[in-house]
Design an enzyme around this catalytic site. Structure first.
Site, PDB file in Angstrom:
ATOM      1  N   GLU A 219       0.884  -1.177   0.000  1.00 22.17           N
ATOM      2  CA  GLU A 219       0.000   0.000   0.000  1.00 22.17           C
ATOM      3  C   GLU A 219       0.911   1.212   0.000  1.00 22.17           C
ATOM      4  O   GLU A 219       1.494   1.546   1.033  1.00 22.17           O
ATOM      5  CB  GLU A 219      -0.909  -0.019   1.240  1.00 22.17           C
ATOM      6  CG  GLU A 219      -1.906  -1.166   1.280  1.00 22.17           C
ATOM      7  CD  GLU A 219      -3.055  -1.014   0.275  1.00 22.17           C
ATOM      8  OE1 GLU A 219      -3.079  -0.004  -0.461  1.00 22.17           O
ATOM      9  OE2 GLU A 219      -3.903  -1.915   0.219  1.00 22.17           O
ATOM     10  N   CYS A 253      -2.352   9.219   2.805  1.00 27.29           N
ATOM     11  CA  CYS A 253      -1.954   8.662   1.502  1.00 27.29           C
ATOM     12  C   CYS A 253      -2.926   9.052   0.398  1.00 27.29           C
ATOM     13  O   CYS A 253      -2.526   9.213  -0.746  1.00 27.29           O
ATOM     14  CB  CYS A 253      -1.830   7.152   1.597  1.00 27.29           C
ATOM     15  SG  CYS A 253      -3.341   6.337   2.109  1.00 27.29           S
TER      16      CYS A 253
HETATM   17  P1  NAD Z   1       8.218   4.878   4.847  1.00 26.70           P
HETATM   18  O1  NAD Z   1       8.214   4.066   3.602  1.00 26.70           O
HETATM   19  O2  NAD Z   1       9.385   5.766   5.100  1.00 26.70           O
HETATM   20  O3  NAD Z   1       8.142   3.929   6.135  1.00 26.70           O
HETATM   21  C1  NAD Z   1       7.132   2.950   6.312  1.00 26.70           C
HETATM   22  C2  NAD Z   1       7.667   1.820   7.163  1.00 26.70           C
HETATM   23  O4  NAD Z   1       8.802   1.236   6.514  1.00 26.70           O
HETATM   24  C3  NAD Z   1       8.140   2.229   8.558  1.00 26.70           C
HETATM   25  O5  NAD Z   1       7.739   1.232   9.497  1.00 26.70           O
HETATM   26  C4  NAD Z   1       9.647   2.239   8.429  1.00 26.70           C
HETATM   27  O6  NAD Z   1      10.333   1.928   9.625  1.00 26.70           O
HETATM   28  C5  NAD Z   1       9.902   1.164   7.388  1.00 26.70           C
HETATM   29  N1  NAD Z   1      11.130   1.401   6.626  1.00 26.70           N
HETATM   30  C6  NAD Z   1      11.695   2.603   6.328  1.00 26.70           C
HETATM   31  N2  NAD Z   1      12.826   2.403   5.605  1.00 26.70           N
HETATM   32  C7  NAD Z   1      12.949   1.075   5.433  1.00 26.70           C
HETATM   33  C8  NAD Z   1      13.912   0.254   4.771  1.00 26.70           C
HETATM   34  N3  NAD Z   1      14.968   0.771   4.145  1.00 26.70           N
HETATM   35  N4  NAD Z   1      13.731  -1.086   4.790  1.00 26.70           N
HETATM   36  C9  NAD Z   1      12.662  -1.617   5.414  1.00 26.70           C
HETATM   37  N5  NAD Z   1      11.724  -0.904   6.061  1.00 26.70           N
HETATM   38  C10 NAD Z   1      11.880   0.426   6.082  1.00 26.70           C
HETATM   39  O7  NAD Z   1       6.850   5.669   4.843  1.00 26.70           O
HETATM   40  P2  NAD Z   1       6.303   6.717   5.881  1.00 26.70           P
HETATM   41  O8  NAD Z   1       7.107   7.969   5.784  1.00 26.70           O
HETATM   42  O9  NAD Z   1       6.163   6.082   7.213  1.00 26.70           O
HETATM   43  O10 NAD Z   1       4.833   6.987   5.295  1.00 26.70           O
HETATM   44  C11 NAD Z   1       4.608   7.875   4.254  1.00 26.70           C
HETATM   45  C12 NAD Z   1       4.365   7.162   2.944  1.00 26.70           C
HETATM   46  O11 NAD Z   1       3.446   6.110   3.111  1.00 26.70           O
HETATM   47  C13 NAD Z   1       3.741   8.080   1.893  1.00 26.70           C
HETATM   48  O12 NAD Z   1       4.319   7.831   0.635  1.00 26.70           O
HETATM   49  C14 NAD Z   1       2.269   7.662   1.904  1.00 26.70           C
HETATM   50  O13 NAD Z   1       1.569   7.958   0.715  1.00 26.70           O
HETATM   51  C15 NAD Z   1       2.385   6.196   2.155  1.00 26.70           C
HETATM   52  N6  NAD Z   1       1.152   5.657   2.727  1.00 26.70           N
HETATM   53  C16 NAD Z   1       0.377   4.823   1.989  1.00 26.70           C
HETATM   54  C17 NAD Z   1      -0.818   4.335   2.512  1.00 26.70           C
HETATM   55  C18 NAD Z   1      -1.731   3.422   1.730  1.00 26.70           C
HETATM   56  O14 NAD Z   1      -2.656   2.859   2.316  1.00 26.70           O
HETATM   57  N7  NAD Z   1      -1.518   3.232   0.448  1.00 26.70           N
HETATM   58  C19 NAD Z   1      -1.195   4.698   3.806  1.00 26.70           C
HETATM   59  C20 NAD Z   1      -0.371   5.552   4.530  1.00 26.70           C
HETATM   60  C21 NAD Z   1       0.799   6.009   3.988  1.00 26.70           C
END
Ligand code: NAD
Length: 434
Positions: A219, A253
């Site tokens: 997602e 999102c």
């Molecule tokens: P992010 O991708 O930075 O982090 C999400 C998760 O991934 C966190 O738990 C983080 O610890 C982990 N993570 C970060 N770097 C990683 C790596 N290198 N390897 C493995 N795991 C890692 O996202 P965010 O800043 O927490 O959220 C914002 C983003 O999420 C935006 O792009 C938003 O659109 C998206 N989002 C999508 C939905 C949906 O339902 N489609 C919902 C909410 C947010």
């Protein structure tokens, strides 16, 4: 074994994973009634922690308590209620026709649990984006490890307390931590990985999953456009767009990312959006109890740089533009005359900044949307059926709302998800169970 080069407790991760590997068949053999009991207990415990959740979200980023029930608790409890209502029918064998050439046999579909699952969740809705996928995983008879975001530590900690109260760790466990913890978890041969977050990290997750041929639900995010044509009710459009754009400080999102508005309506739109922001947050949004903050300085600087870059390139401020780095505060900001090649139009904004762009030819709007990645959501405000049909036919998005935004997320009968860069696979209701 513990990794002496980092503060990651690898032994804990491996202990929980191995315990879930052993226990997975006990969980997968559970009857509908047992799964329903677990879901009920999860719902009741979540309600019990309502106050603590609100406190944690306020400590994490001044999330207004009034928003928490609607955007964190209700989506989970209503998703649980829906799963409880339909679970028996979802897990029942479904008879399908058998071709004449296989005469004498009968055929049916029986959904089996995936096994041991990993949920990696983001910070913007830390409770519901962890417990929503968990609801589906429990309904489907899986064991789960949840890795919530390190960016909202108070919320992650309440989440762990809730899960520890409802489940033994050999069924569901929360492992807190940052990238190193996620990286360690991703080395393990999970059967399914449900990731919510950015497209960049989504690629890392899918690459890691490929090493174990784990299936994935991703997602992700991106820019979700809004088109307001010359027939739209501007007052309704502005109210709905502003409510969605500035709630959670635009950190959603499926937030309307930018607006294409027919040139004949732009003045009316600008006037209305200014007045709506004042209605919602008053003259000084920094003093409003309903207006929250950007989650951290890194995101504050990113969003601020989009505003500065747009203005350097000729954009005009219709409203807002003030900020305070000491409080991660960015005023609700509306920009016009925004060049399409500026940073704010090339990146997901994920903040309280709304670029509005005048158009005269709908085809140009469609070409711009098509030139980017497929959006997670697309919003159309129009009374013209032909325009609506043309936009629907000519664009591709995870989900589309007509004369509204974000509502599709709350209908459990609809699949929720993106397309390629905005996501892979679907969640919610039966789609999440599958
Ligand atoms: P992010 O991708 O930075 O982090 C999400 C998760 O991934 C966190 O738990 C983080 O610890 C982990 N993570 C970060 N770097 C990683 C790596 N290198 N390897 C493995 N795991 C890692 O996202 P965010 O800043 O927490 O959220 C914002 C983003 O999420 C935006 O792009 C938003 O659109 C998206 N989002 C999508 C939905 C949906 O339902 N489609 C919902 C909410 C947010």
């Amino acid at each position: 074994m513990s990794d002496t080069n980092s503060n990651v407790d690898n032994s804990k991760i491996h202990r929980i994973f191995n315990a879930q590997l052993i226990n997975q068949y006990v969980v997968s053999e559970s009857l509908a009634k047992q799964r329903i009991n677990k879901l009920q207990k999860l719902s009741t415990t979540l309600m019990k922690y309502n106050g603590e959740i609100k406190e944690a979200l306020y400590l994490d980023y001044k999330r207004p308590a009034a928003e928490v029930d609607l955007t964190e608790i209700f989506p989970v409890t209503s998703g649980i209620k829906y799963a409880i209502k339909h679970l028996s029918e979802w897990i029942a064998p479904q008879k399908v026709a058998t071709p004449l050439s296989l005469f004498g046999s009968s055929s049916w579909i029986q959904y089996e649990p995936k096994g041991v699952c990993l949920i990696i969740s983001p910070w913007n809705y830390p409770v519901q984006l962890a417990l929503g996928p968990l609801t589906s995983a429990i309904a489907a008879g899986n064991t789960v490890i949840i890795k919530p975001s390190e960016i909202t530590p108070h919320s992650s900690s309440v989440l762990r307390k809730i899960i520890e109260e409802v489940f033994d760790e050999n069924e569901v466990a929360v492992v807190e931590g940052a990238v190193e913890v996620a990286t360690e978890l991703l080395k393990l041969p999970f059967n399914h990985i449900f990731f919510t977050g950015s497209p960049e990290v989504g690629k890392i997750v899918m690459t890691a999953a490929a090493k174990n041929l784990a299936s994935v639900t991703l997602e992700l995010g991106g820019k979700s456009p809004v088109i307001v044509d010359e027939t739209a009710d501007i007052s309704i459009a502005v109210t709905r767009i502003s409510m969605a754009k500035f709630s959670n400080n635009g950190q959603m999102c499926i937030v309307p990312d930018y607006v294409f508005i027919h040139a004949s309506k732009i003045e009316e739109f600008e006037k209305a959006v200014k007045s709506r922001i004042l209605d919602f947050y008053g003259e000084d949004a920094a003093q409003s109890a309903s207006y929250m903050r950007i989650v951290n300085v890194r995101n504050f600087n990113r969003i601020k740089s989009y505003i500065d870059n747009a203005i350097e390139n000729g954009a005009k401020i219709v409203h807002g533009g003030e900020s305070d780095i000491n409080d991660n505060f960015i005023e609700p900001t509306v920009l016009t005359n925004v060049p399409l090649n500026s940073l704010v139009m090339q990146n997901e904004i994920f903040g309280p900044v709304l670029p509005i762009i005048a158009y005269t030819n709908l085809n140009e709007v469609i070409s711009f949307i098509r030139s980017g990645e497929k959006p997670l959501a697309l919003y159309i405000y129009s009374k013209n059926k032909q325009n609506i049909r043309q936009i629907l036919r000519s664009t591709s998005a995870g989900g589309t709302c007509i004369n509204n935004n974000a509502l599709h997320y709350y209908n459990h009968n609809l699949p929720f998800g993106g397309s390629n860069n905005s996501g892979v696979g679907k969640s919610h209701g039966k789609f999440g169970f599958l």
